[in-house]
Write a protein that holds these residues in place. Structure first.
Motif, PDB file in Angstrom:
ATOM      1  N   ASN A 140      -1.773 -71.508 -31.664  1.00 43.90           N
ATOM      2  CA  ASN A 140      -2.739 -71.655 -30.570  1.00 43.90           C
ATOM      3  C   ASN A 140      -3.134 -70.270 -30.079  1.00 43.90           C
ATOM      4  N   LEU A 141      -4.351 -70.152 -29.651  1.00 41.32           N
ATOM      5  CA  LEU A 141      -4.771 -68.886 -29.050  1.00 41.32           C
ATOM      6  C   LEU A 141      -5.900 -69.141 -28.063  1.00 41.32           C
ATOM      7  N   VAL A 142      -6.132 -68.171 -27.197  1.00 42.49           N
ATOM      8  CA  VAL A 142      -7.251 -68.279 -26.263  1.00 42.49           C
ATOM      9  C   VAL A 142      -8.311 -67.275 -26.690  1.00 42.49           C
ATOM     10  N   ILE A 143      -9.537 -67.754 -26.811  1.00 42.53           N
ATOM     11  CA  ILE A 143     -10.656 -66.846 -27.088  1.00 42.53           C
ATOM     12  C   ILE A 143     -11.416 -66.658 -25.778  1.00 42.53           C
ATOM     13  N   GLU A 144     -11.616 -65.417 -25.404  1.00 40.60           N
ATOM     14  CA  GLU A 144     -12.347 -65.120 -24.173  1.00 40.60           C
ATOM     15  C   GLU A 144     -13.764 -65.672 -24.233  1.00 40.60           C
ATOM     16  N   TYR A 145     -14.305 -66.028 -23.081  1.00 42.34           N
ATOM     17  CA  TYR A 145     -15.663 -66.606 -23.082  1.00 42.34           C
ATOM     18  C   TYR A 145     -16.684 -65.640 -23.679  1.00 42.34           C
ATOM     19  N   SER A 146     -16.448 -64.360 -23.433  1.00 44.11           N
ATOM     20  CA  SER A 146     -17.424 -63.379 -23.927  1.00 44.11           C
ATOM     21  C   SER A 146     -17.316 -63.177 -25.440  1.00 44.11           C
ATOM     22  N   ASP A 147     -16.224 -63.635 -26.031  1.00 41.22           N
ATOM     23  CA  ASP A 147     -16.028 -63.445 -27.472  1.00 41.22           C
ATOM     24  C   ASP A 147     -16.328 -64.698 -28.289  1.00 41.22           C
ATOM     25  N   LEU A 148     -16.373 -65.865 -27.633  1.00 37.15           N
ATOM     26  CA  LEU A 148     -16.577 -67.110 -28.373  1.00 37.15           C
ATOM     27  C   LEU A 148     -17.998 -67.135 -28.950  1.00 37.15           C
ATOM     28  N   PRO A 149     -18.109 -67.244 -30.281  1.00 35.30           N
ATOM     29  CA  PRO A 149     -19.455 -67.254 -30.869  1.00 35.30           C
ATOM     30  C   PRO A 149     -20.321 -68.372 -30.265  1.00 35.30           C
ATOM     31  N   GLU A 150     -21.600 -68.049 -30.063  1.00 36.11           N
ATOM     32  CA  GLU A 150     -22.561 -68.971 -29.440  1.00 36.11           C
ATOM     33  C   GLU A 150     -22.536 -70.375 -30.040  1.00 36.11           C
ATOM     34  N   ASP A 178     -14.830 -55.533 -30.820  1.00 37.13           N
ATOM     35  CA  ASP A 178     -13.934 -56.677 -31.014  1.00 37.13           C
ATOM     36  C   ASP A 178     -13.451 -56.744 -32.470  1.00 37.13           C
ATOM     37  N   ALA A 179     -13.120 -55.570 -32.995  1.00 36.54           N
ATOM     38  CA  ALA A 179     -12.714 -55.524 -34.399  1.00 36.54           C
ATOM     39  C   ALA A 179     -11.512 -56.425 -34.692  1.00 36.54           C
ATOM     40  N   HIS A 180     -10.688 -56.667 -33.645  1.00 37.74           N
ATOM     41  CA  HIS A 180      -9.480 -57.439 -33.899  1.00 37.74           C
ATOM     42  C   HIS A 180      -9.746 -58.947 -33.959  1.00 37.74           C
ATOM     43  N   GLN A 181     -10.967 -59.380 -33.622  1.00 36.06           N
ATOM     44  CA  GLN A 181     -11.231 -60.815 -33.569  1.00 36.06           C
ATOM     45  C   GLN A 181     -11.600 -61.364 -34.943  1.00 36.06           C
ATOM     46  N   ASP A 182     -10.898 -62.412 -35.331  1.00 43.09           N
ATOM     47  CA  ASP A 182     -11.184 -63.064 -36.601  1.00 43.09           C
ATOM     48  C   ASP A 182     -11.352 -64.547 -36.282  1.00 43.09           C
ATOM     49  N   PHE A 183     -12.541 -65.073 -36.511  1.00 46.33           N
ATOM     50  CA  PHE A 183     -12.820 -66.447 -36.097  1.00 46.33           C
ATOM     51  C   PHE A 183     -12.723 -67.449 -37.247  1.00 46.33           C
ATOM     52  N   ALA A 218     -16.825 -77.032 -17.473  1.00 43.39           N
ATOM     53  CA  ALA A 218     -17.883 -77.745 -16.760  1.00 43.39           C
ATOM     54  C   ALA A 218     -19.206 -77.660 -17.526  1.00 43.39           C
ATOM     55  N   TYR A 219     -19.435 -76.551 -18.231  1.00 42.41           N
ATOM     56  CA  TYR A 219     -20.658 -76.354 -19.017  1.00 42.41           C
ATOM     57  C   TYR A 219     -20.339 -75.304 -20.076  1.00 42.41           C
ATOM     58  N   PRO A 220     -21.112 -75.268 -21.165  1.00 40.96           N
ATOM     59  CA  PRO A 220     -20.732 -74.422 -22.305  1.00 40.96           C
ATOM     60  C   PRO A 220     -20.487 -72.960 -21.956  1.00 40.96           C
ATOM     61  N   GLU A 221     -21.308 -72.407 -21.047  1.00 39.05           N
ATOM     62  CA  GLU A 221     -21.223 -70.958 -20.777  1.00 39.05           C
ATOM     63  C   GLU A 221     -20.213 -70.632 -19.681  1.00 39.05           C
ATOM     64  N   GLU A 222     -19.474 -71.619 -19.191  1.00 35.10           N
ATOM     65  CA  GLU A 222     -18.534 -71.326 -18.094  1.00 35.10           C
ATOM     66  C   GLU A 222     -17.616 -70.164 -18.478  1.00 35.10           C
ATOM     67  N   LYS A 223     -17.393 -69.261 -17.521  1.00 34.56           N
ATOM     68  CA  LYS A 223     -16.672 -68.025 -17.834  1.00 34.56           C
ATOM     69  C   LYS A 223     -15.159 -68.215 -17.793  1.00 34.56           C
ATOM     70  N   VAL A 224     -14.676 -69.070 -18.670  1.00 34.28           N
ATOM     71  CA  VAL A 224     -13.221 -69.209 -18.840  1.00 34.28           C
ATOM     72  C   VAL A 224     -12.924 -69.095 -20.339  1.00 34.28           C
ATOM     73  N   GLY A 225     -11.722 -68.613 -20.654  1.00 33.38           N
ATOM     74  CA  GLY A 225     -11.314 -68.558 -22.054  1.00 33.38           C
ATOM     75  C   GLY A 225     -11.152 -69.968 -22.594  1.00 33.38           C
ATOM     76  N   VAL A 226     -11.147 -70.106 -23.913  1.00 34.09           N
ATOM     77  CA  VAL A 226     -11.056 -71.439 -24.509  1.00 34.09           C
ATOM     78  C   VAL A 226      -9.826 -71.516 -25.433  1.00 34.09           C
ATOM     79  N   PHE A 227      -9.057 -72.606 -25.273  1.00 38.47           N
ATOM     80  CA  PHE A 227      -7.901 -72.805 -26.153  1.00 38.47           C
ATOM     81  C   PHE A 227      -8.367 -73.232 -27.535  1.00 38.47           C
TER      82      PHE A 227
END
Ligand code: UTP
Length: 474
Positions: free
Chosen positions: A289-299, A57-62, A273-282
């Motif tokens: 605006n951007l969407v971060i994938e659920y698997s990429d969103l820092p814990e 995920d080198a392209h991700q900058d949080f 519905a809950y923090p780990e729900e497998k949807v991207g987040v706005f």
């Protein structure tokens, strides 16, 4: 074998693609060359270096990530007047024929394990209507309401194009006119192994797969869909996924908010519905605006809450968007000024052949596929708006054969929505502890597609059906 394309592949270290060349028939050779010609070797090399050899995920900058603002739904305290205004604006656009529907249906649907295109999947509770029929009826209902024609664009892929086109045609386009339904293919990308070598799926074919729903932007332009929009005065596409029969295919308020804000691309969100729900987040980063994938969103961000204990990064993406024609042209054009969406890597079990040309079905991931995601276009939209919707009225995808997001949960969610319409019309229906009716219910969009339209049709029935029996309003 002296063919300049073959030489190019050899020079790029991809000569293995032609290793069975001398054993192939002329037809097989031609087919292989046709596939090879679609491949941009430099692009594949650069993706291998950045996504396979480099960090995933080198392209991700949080840095500076904040939750994206959104317009709250009236049911959650949103300003009713804003929604009434937006709805009016959307209805005006619909009546003036400015809106088309757009479903992305090029995916392979591997999780569901259905052997036909997903759009053919029988999804309704009683009649087992296909997903495509559900969408067609929603379009027909909207056309009737707004006395207009709503063209329907359907993105397929090489994997399912012919079956999709044949199905729609043999079913008379479910009442739509044949010339308002436009099916077109998305692009494809080759899969590579973990050493960067393009994989074969047989001796004479490359392991190619659809280039992701993000490929829709360039496919809309390349296929001539944006030209058709231009010729028909269409300004906005209502974008949705093929696996979600609950979606409001045509939502006047959403279209209105999009037009009022002058956005290139807009989106709907539901509270997670809950923090780990497998949807991207706005999210918002700077002005974008951007969407971060659920698997990429820092814990830590995934679990962060505000002073009321509510998730801070709450806005889940459900892959429902509006796209303006100009924005599609800007993003999907082939000239150098068009931005390109990043590719994402997916490690997969990719059927291939061994050195002798015998088929190999890997037990674990043996290669990498590359896909673009449509939500990666959001930061390129100068203006954009996110509006809140309700899960119960817009989102119940069929992803898996069983369990979460399966045909069973989707049928239940469809019936729960019908129950809510009946309740709003003053009726009482017997339900179980989960709100699922004890007797099956099915309502066609042609009878009612939301609370108000349902009530109108229901109240007009002189002979009301017995609600203790199966209820079939089709
Ligand atoms: P999914 O991400 O659920 O993928 O697609 P999928 O291929 O359908 O299913 P799996 O992952 O193999 O089980 C979400 C939506 O995007 C479309 C799908 O058809 C679906 O509507 N899609 C996906 C495309 O149109 N093209 C693609 O290349 C990928």
């Amino acid at each position: 074998m002296s063919h300049s394309l073959i030489e190019q592949f050899k020079e790029a270290g991809q000569g293995q693609v032609f290793k069975f060349w001398d054993k192939l028939s002329p037809t097989e050779q031609a087919a292989l060359l046709e596939e090879a010609a679609e491949i941009d070797l430099a692009e594949i090399d650069s993706l291998f270096q950045s996504l396979v050899q480099g960090s995933h995920d080198a392209h991700q900058d949080f840095s500076g990530l904040a939750p994206a603002p959104y317009v709250a739904h009236p049911a959650h305290g949103g300003d009713q007047a804003l929604w009434v205004d937006a709805r009016k604006r959307g209805e005006e656009a619909l009546s003036n024929g400015k809106v088309a529907a757009f479903v992305v249906a090029g995916g392979q649907g591997t999780r569901l394990g259905y052997d036909k295109p997903k759009g053919l999947f029988p999804v309704t509770p009683i009649h087992q209507k296909s997903l495509f029929q559900v969408f067609a009826e929603k379009i027909l209902a909207a056309e009737k309401t707004y006395s207009t024609t709503i063209p329907w664009f359907i993105m397929t892929s090489n994997v399912n194009h012919q079956d999709t086109a044949d199905f729609l045609e043999s079913n008379g386009f479910f009442g739509l006119k044949s010339d308002q339904v436009h099916c077109f293919r998305q692009g494809r990308m080759p899969a590579i192994d973990l050493n960067g070598k393009i994989l074969l799926s047989s001796k004479h074919s490359i392991a190619m797969s659809p280039d992701g729903h993000g490929g829709s932007l360039r496919a809309l332009v390349r296929s001539g869909a944006t030209q058709i929009m231009e010729e028909n005065g269409i300004d906005v596409l209502s974008y949705f996924q093929v696996d979600n029969p609950l979606v409001k295919v045509i939502d006047p308020a959403f279209i209105g908010f999009h037009l009022q804000s002058g956005a290139g691309m807009s989106s709907k969100m539901i509270p997670k519905a809950y923090p780990e729900e497998k949807v991207g987040v706005f999210c918002k980063q700077g002005e974008k605006n951007l969407v971060i994938e659920y698997s990429d969103l820092p814990e830590d961000l995934m679990h962060e809450t505000d002073e009321n204990g509510q998730l801070k990064f709450l806005a889940g993406s459900i892959a429902i968007h509006t796209l303006s024609k100009d924005f599609i042209n800007q993003m999907g054009g082939s000239d150098s000024s068009s931005p390109s969406l990043p590719f994402h890597r997916a490690d997969k079990k990719i059927p291939t052949v061994d050195d002798a040309g015998h088929p190999v079905k890997p037990e674990s991931p043996n290669g990498v596929k590359f896909e673009m995601f449509v939500f990666d276009a959001l930061p390129f939209s100068e203006k954009t708006i996110v509006i809140e919707t309700q899960r119960s009225t817009d989102f119940s995808p069929v992803k898996n054969a069983e369990g979460l997001d399966s045909p069973k949960t989707c049928k239940e969610d469809q019936m729960k929505e019908f129950v809510s319409w009946l309740s709003a019309a003053g009726e009482t229906v017997a339900v179980d502890a989960n709100g699922v009716p004890l007797q099956p219910i099915e309502v066609s969009a042609l009878f009612g597609y939301d609370e108000a339209s349902f009530s109108k049709s229901w109240n007009a029935l002189t002979d009301k059906p017995d609600l203790s029996q199966t209820l079939d309003l089709t």
